[in-house]
Design a protein around this motif. Structure first.
Motif, PDB file in Angstrom:
ATOM      1  N   SER A   6       1.338 -44.626 -16.736  1.00  0.00           N
ATOM      2  CA  SER A   6       1.722 -43.242 -16.770  1.00  0.00           C
ATOM      3  C   SER A   6       3.397 -43.365 -16.169  1.00  0.00           C
ATOM      4  O   SER A   6       4.512 -43.253 -16.855  1.00  0.00           O
ATOM      5  CB  SER A   6       1.433 -42.248 -16.120  1.00  0.00           C
ATOM      6  N   VAL A 126       0.495 -50.184 -27.350  1.00  0.00           N
ATOM      7  CA  VAL A 126       1.444 -48.753 -28.211  1.00  0.00           C
ATOM      8  C   VAL A 126       1.130 -48.200 -29.474  1.00  0.00           C
ATOM      9  O   VAL A 126       1.149 -49.446 -30.356  1.00  0.00           O
ATOM     10  CB  VAL A 126       3.272 -48.861 -27.802  1.00  0.00           C
ATOM     11  N   SER A 128       1.906 -44.610 -30.874  1.00  0.00           N
ATOM     12  CA  SER A 128       2.558 -43.814 -30.893  1.00  0.00           C
ATOM     13  C   SER A 128       4.116 -43.616 -30.412  1.00  0.00           C
ATOM     14  O   SER A 128       3.368 -44.326 -28.730  1.00  0.00           O
ATOM     15  CB  SER A 128       2.345 -42.622 -31.280  1.00  0.00           C
ATOM     16  N   GLN A 130       6.826 -40.590 -29.344  1.00  0.00           N
ATOM     17  CA  GLN A 130       6.578 -38.829 -29.473  1.00  0.00           C
ATOM     18  C   GLN A 130       8.828 -38.776 -29.034  1.00  0.00           C
ATOM     19  O   GLN A 130       9.322 -39.274 -27.991  1.00  0.00           O
ATOM     20  CB  GLN A 130       6.022 -38.239 -29.045  1.00  0.00           C
ATOM     21  N   LEU A 137       8.727 -40.830 -25.913  1.00  0.00           N
ATOM     22  CA  LEU A 137       7.300 -40.517 -24.746  1.00  0.00           C
ATOM     23  C   LEU A 137       6.782 -41.792 -25.788  1.00  0.00           C
ATOM     24  O   LEU A 137       7.032 -41.443 -26.776  1.00  0.00           O
ATOM     25  CB  LEU A 137       6.506 -39.465 -25.809  1.00  0.00           C
ATOM     26  N   LEU A 139       3.118 -43.684 -26.440  1.00  0.00           N
ATOM     27  CA  LEU A 139       1.820 -43.765 -26.185  1.00  0.00           C
ATOM     28  C   LEU A 139       1.261 -44.673 -26.114  1.00  0.00           C
ATOM     29  O   LEU A 139       0.949 -44.892 -27.844  1.00  0.00           O
ATOM     30  CB  LEU A 139       1.267 -41.777 -26.586  1.00  0.00           C
ATOM     31  N   GLU A 144       1.377 -44.248 -20.872  1.00  0.00           N
ATOM     32  CA  GLU A 144       1.881 -43.301 -21.552  1.00  0.00           C
ATOM     33  C   GLU A 144       3.719 -43.993 -20.397  1.00  0.00           C
ATOM     34  O   GLU A 144       3.619 -43.063 -19.720  1.00  0.00           O
ATOM     35  CB  GLU A 144       0.909 -42.236 -21.136  1.00  0.00           C
ATOM     36  N   ARG A 146       8.167 -42.495 -20.612  1.00  0.00           N
ATOM     37  CA  ARG A 146       8.616 -41.857 -20.403  1.00  0.00           C
ATOM     38  C   ARG A 146      10.303 -43.188 -20.855  1.00  0.00           C
ATOM     39  O   ARG A 146      10.266 -43.552 -19.670  1.00  0.00           O
ATOM     40  CB  ARG A 146       8.829 -40.654 -19.820  1.00  0.00           C
TER      41      ARG A 146
END
Length: 206
Positions: A6, A126, A128, A130, A137, A139, A144, A146
């Motif tokens: 994350s 990876v 996706s 978004q 983001l 994902l 996960e 940012r």
């Protein structure tokens, strides 16, 4: 240590997808400029997959001159090779002055260590990206993160085998892609690119 998938909730300036030479070179430049960076790679280690492919064709000499490397200074690799501890890999080949693969690897490791990039690697794949307001983001499997910006540096990750060859392989024919790493040296080669030629030369030597 590998950061948590994350990223601890942090917002990074750059997320680089791919830990090969291009991803490492970009990460080194960005971190030198003060940017916060995370590098996502399925192997969890920088240059690992690139190294696997180089070993698959038993690469001895790099394909590019010694001025092509991962550091900022054009003569960095030349200076590296003039140090006594690297005398065993200091030879340069041909008119293009191409370094040995082992020399490139050692120099790359020094660049990675000097920039502290190992601590920026996230093991994952990876799937996706978004947009969330002004953020991105990233994902995927084990990922996960940012980020403000994303750089794709994945290269060609999956060896491409023609459909006719896959059918024969499924029927039991001894067909392997050169980058799969376990192809015996006595197989016939299909393809006339650089990797095929390198593999053919090594097969002839054996």
């Amino acid at each position: 240590t590998t950061p948590s998938p994350s990223g601890g909730g942090a917002l990074f300036d750059w997320i680089i997808v791919g830990g090969g030479p291009h991803g490492v070179c970009a990460a080194r430049a960005l971190t030198a400029g003060g940017a916060s960076v995370r590098i996502v790679d399925p192997s969890g280690a920088l240059l690992e997959r690139w190294g696997v492919r180089a070993r698959a064709v038993e690469m001895v000499w790099m394909r590019s001159p010694a001025g092509h490397h991962l550091d900022a200074q054009p003569v960095s690799l030349h200076h590296f090779l003039h140090r006594p501890e690297h005398a065993d890999v200091a030879e340069l080949a041909g008119t293009l002055r191409r370094p040995m693969h082992e020399a490139f690897l050692r120099h790359s490791r020094e660049v990675v260590d000097g920039a502290g990039l190992d601590g920026s690697v996230v093991r994952g794949r990876v799937t996706s990206i978004q947009r969330r307001g002004s953020e991105l983001l990233v994902l995927g499997e084990g990922v996960e993160l940012r980020g403000r910006r994303v750089l794709i540096a994945t290269g060609s990750n999956t060896p491409r085998i023609p459909a006719w060859a896959m059918r024969l392989r499924e029927e039991g024919a001894p067909i392997r892609h050169v980058f799969e790493g376990d192809a015996p040296l006595d197989l016939d080669l299909v393809g006339g690119g650089i990797s095929s030629i390198q593999r053919a030369l090594r097969s002839e030597e054996h």
